[in-house]
Design an enzyme around this catalytic site. Structure first.
Site, PDB file in Angstrom:
ATOM      1  N   ASP A 172       0.819  -1.210  -0.074  1.00  0.00           N
ATOM      2  CA  ASP A 172       0.135   0.203   0.000  1.00  0.00           C
ATOM      3  C   ASP A 172       0.869   1.038  -0.073  1.00  0.00           C
ATOM      4  OD1 ASP A 172      -2.211  -1.591   0.306  1.00  0.00           O
ATOM      5  OD2 ASP A 172      -1.952  -1.790   2.389  1.00  0.00           O
TER       6      ASP A 172
ATOM      7  N   HIS B 139      -4.714  -2.342  -6.464  1.00  0.00           N
ATOM      8  CA  HIS B 139      -3.763  -0.903  -6.966  1.00  0.00           C
ATOM      9  C   HIS B 139      -4.750  -0.111  -7.065  1.00  0.00           C
ATOM     10  CE1 HIS B 139       0.211  -3.644  -7.980  1.00  0.00           C
ATOM     11  NE2 HIS B 139      -0.184  -3.252  -6.897  1.00  0.00           N
TER      12      HIS B 139
HETATM   13  P1  IMP Z   1      -2.184 -12.831   1.981  1.00  0.00           P
HETATM   14  O1  IMP Z   1      -1.288 -12.311   1.080  1.00  0.00           O
HETATM   15  O2  IMP Z   1      -3.715 -12.373   1.434  1.00  0.00           O
HETATM   16  O3  IMP Z   1      -2.298 -14.318   2.412  1.00  0.00           O
HETATM   17  O4  IMP Z   1      -2.003 -11.986   3.318  1.00  0.00           O
HETATM   18  C1  IMP Z   1      -1.115 -12.226   4.240  1.00  0.00           C
HETATM   19  C2  IMP Z   1      -0.563 -10.898   4.668  1.00  0.00           C
HETATM   20  O5  IMP Z   1      -0.273  -9.785   3.772  1.00  0.00           O
HETATM   21  C3  IMP Z   1      -1.818 -10.192   5.254  1.00  0.00           C
HETATM   22  O6  IMP Z   1      -1.097  -9.497   6.532  1.00  0.00           O
HETATM   23  C4  IMP Z   1      -2.215  -9.095   4.570  1.00  0.00           C
HETATM   24  O7  IMP Z   1      -3.073  -8.070   5.387  1.00  0.00           O
HETATM   25  C5  IMP Z   1      -1.059  -8.765   3.778  1.00  0.00           C
HETATM   26  N1  IMP Z   1      -1.144  -8.291   2.455  1.00  0.00           N
HETATM   27  C6  IMP Z   1      -1.326  -9.088   1.346  1.00  0.00           C
HETATM   28  N2  IMP Z   1      -1.481  -8.068   0.389  1.00  0.00           N
HETATM   29  C7  IMP Z   1      -1.436  -7.039   0.506  1.00  0.00           C
HETATM   30  C8  IMP Z   1      -1.291  -5.680   0.036  1.00  0.00           C
HETATM   31  O8  IMP Z   1      -1.546  -5.696  -1.210  1.00  0.00           O
HETATM   32  N3  IMP Z   1      -1.234  -4.732   0.757  1.00  0.00           N
HETATM   33  C9  IMP Z   1      -0.970  -4.862   2.051  1.00  0.00           C
HETATM   34  N4  IMP Z   1      -1.041  -6.000   2.725  1.00  0.00           N
HETATM   35  C10 IMP Z   1      -1.258  -7.114   2.034  1.00  0.00           C
END
Ligand code: IMP
Length: 455
Positions: free
Chosen positions: A13, A48
């Site tokens: 982010d 995004h």
């Molecule tokens: P997952 O990728 O959905 O398995 O999430 C694993 C961790 O990464 C969690 O803490 C999510 O909140 C974080 N996360 C995954 N993708 C993003 C993103 O695009 N932005 C911020 N945090 C992310």
């Protein structure tokens, strides 16, 4: 050099979409050759966000999870082999981009890319429900962990080539059979009767038909583009501190997301690329996991609210921290970056900003990131930064609503350049460069296309 890789230097982010879009605009001005925007890892866990000023003067918010941000600028788009490709989301986003921006350029999906299905999402939710205490991840429930488990498991990974082939129904049935233990445990409805398979087929058959032509040997296509001198922009998702190996266990994502990873997956040489890291002025984290400089004071609370720090994929509030240069120095090294784009500089104007320049770990001062980040206590430098950019609304959480009031003030800074910036912000930039030893090459002072002061 037109070829660039863009990665996040924090926990995601950071505002990568806006920088990627800006690089597309730069390439458009530099030459009239094709522009490629290629997503290289992660999946619909990414959100995004781009704000595009439409010909009628409206500022339109466009969020993409599965489609590369090039759909907002009519660029050729590519999906690399390490992406968790969600065809359902992808097709919807491309459709929306066609309506909003008249998108009609080429779509190139590697035959090797794996497909993310509905059962990955369901397994993600089920696995997360079983985790307790400090094993909780707080995933986006987009299916990412289970998808990459299938990737590593090989036999249960369905590639894009298999997805668009005539044997798809058979392949999918076999994979569901292979996975039946966990799917039954996760109580997926209709699994035993075969109804679930029918539903998946009914959902995917029209999408497969539509995307069939997009299957390609992406590594050869991109190499040809490179040889023709076309512009290749590789789009990273998430942020370096969420990397599967280098992130904070277990609250990281499941893909390799450092800048040198796509070069292997796409067969491209490092020497042909500039690597840019995107750093949000203050770090944020969504979901579980440690962030040493977490700001539980007014700085954190007000910034979260006024900057609209809410997850684009999940709607969860993002936790805000003070700038942590120890992390940036580390991720700048891991990614071998050439330059930094600083974002959200406008969101913290008129606040007192302190900066973490070291940690205390086991009673000792260090400028290194320990593998167990929980052990680090931030040490802040004595200097406090504070800048005033313009008089105007403090609440910038809905850019569409304040755009008219702030558009000209932002445009003035862009026109007048870095010399016109407030003194304290200039000092921040100099101190940052002295500490990180990498240049800040651009600074975003607003959400819309072009609102970047080049340094
Ligand atoms: P997952 O990728 O959905 O398995 O999430 C694993 C961790 O990464 C969690 O803490 C999510 O909140 C974080 N996360 C995954 N993708 C993003 C993103 O695009 N932005 C911020 N945090 C992310």
């Amino acid at each position: 050099m037109p070829n660039t890789i863009v990665v996040g230097l924090q926990w995601g982010d950071e505002g990568k979409a806006k920088i990627l879009d800006d690089l597309v605009q730069e390439a458009k001005q530099a030459n009239d050759k094709k522009i490629w925007v290629v997503r290289f890892q992660g999946g619909p866990n990414a959100g995004h966000t781009n704000y595009i000023l439409m010909p009628d003067g409206r500022l339109v918010k466009f969020v993409s999870h599965a489609a590369p941000i090039g759909v907002t600028s009519n660029s050729e788009i590519g999906i690399g082999p390490n992406v968790a490709f969600d065809p359902e989301k992808f097709i919807k986003e491309v459709e929306e981009a066609r309506k909003l921006f008249g998108y009609n350029a080429g779509i190139h999906i590697s035959e090797r890319t794996g497909i993310l299905f509905d059962y990955h999402r369901k397994l993600d939710a089920w696995q997360e429900s079983l985790r307790t205490g400090n094993l909780k991840i707080g995933t986006t429930v987009s299916g990412i962990g289970p998808f990459y488990m299938d990737n590593a498991n090989r036999a249960t990974r369905i590639t894009f080539a298999e997805y668009v082939s005539d044997n798809f129904h058979d392949t999918l049935a076999k994979v569901l059979e292979q996975k039946s233990h966990e799917l039954v445990a996760a109580r997926i409805p209709g699994l035993v009767t075969g109804k679930y398979l029918d539903t998946l087929i009914a959902t995917h058959d029209p999408i497969r038909k539509e995307l069939k032509e997009c299957a390609c040997e992406l590594e050869y296509i991109l190499r040809e583009a490179l040889e023709k001198g076309e512009n290749i922009i590789l789009e990273g998702a998430q942020g370096s501190m969420l990397d599967i190996d280098m992130g904070t266990k277990p609250t990281q994502t499941s893909s390799h997301l450092l800048a040198t990873d796509p070069l292997a997956g796409l067969g491209l040489p490092r020497s042909a690329f500039r690597i840019y890291g995107v750093e949000k002025l203050y770090p944020t984290r969504v979901g579980e996991g440690v962030m040493p400089t977490l700001a539980e004071d007014n700085f954190g609370i007000e910034t979260q609210k006024n900057a609209g720090e809410v997850g684009a994929s999940t709607g969860r509030d993002r936790r805000v921290g003070y700038p942590d240069w120890v992390i940036i120095k580390y991720t700048a090294m891991l990614n071998d970056i050439d330059g930094i784009y600083l974002t959200r500089v406008d969101n913290v104007q008129d606040r007192d900003i302190k900066v973490c320049t070291a940690y205390e770990v086991n009673g000792k001062r260090t400028e290194r990131v320990p593998s167990k980040l929980e052990t680090a206590t931030p040490i802040y430098s004595d200097k406090i930064y504070s800048w005033h950019l313009w008089d105007g609304p403090a609440d910038l959480s809905k850019p569409e609503e304040v755009d008219k009031a702030l558009h000209d003030k932002r445009a003035d800074y862009v026109k007048e350049g870095s010399g016109s910036l407030p003194k304290s912000l200039k000092e921040y930039i100099i101190d940052h460069e002295n500490y990180i030893k990498k240049p800040i090459i651009g600074m975003s002072i607003g959400p819309a296309r072009g609102e970047i002061v080049k340094l």
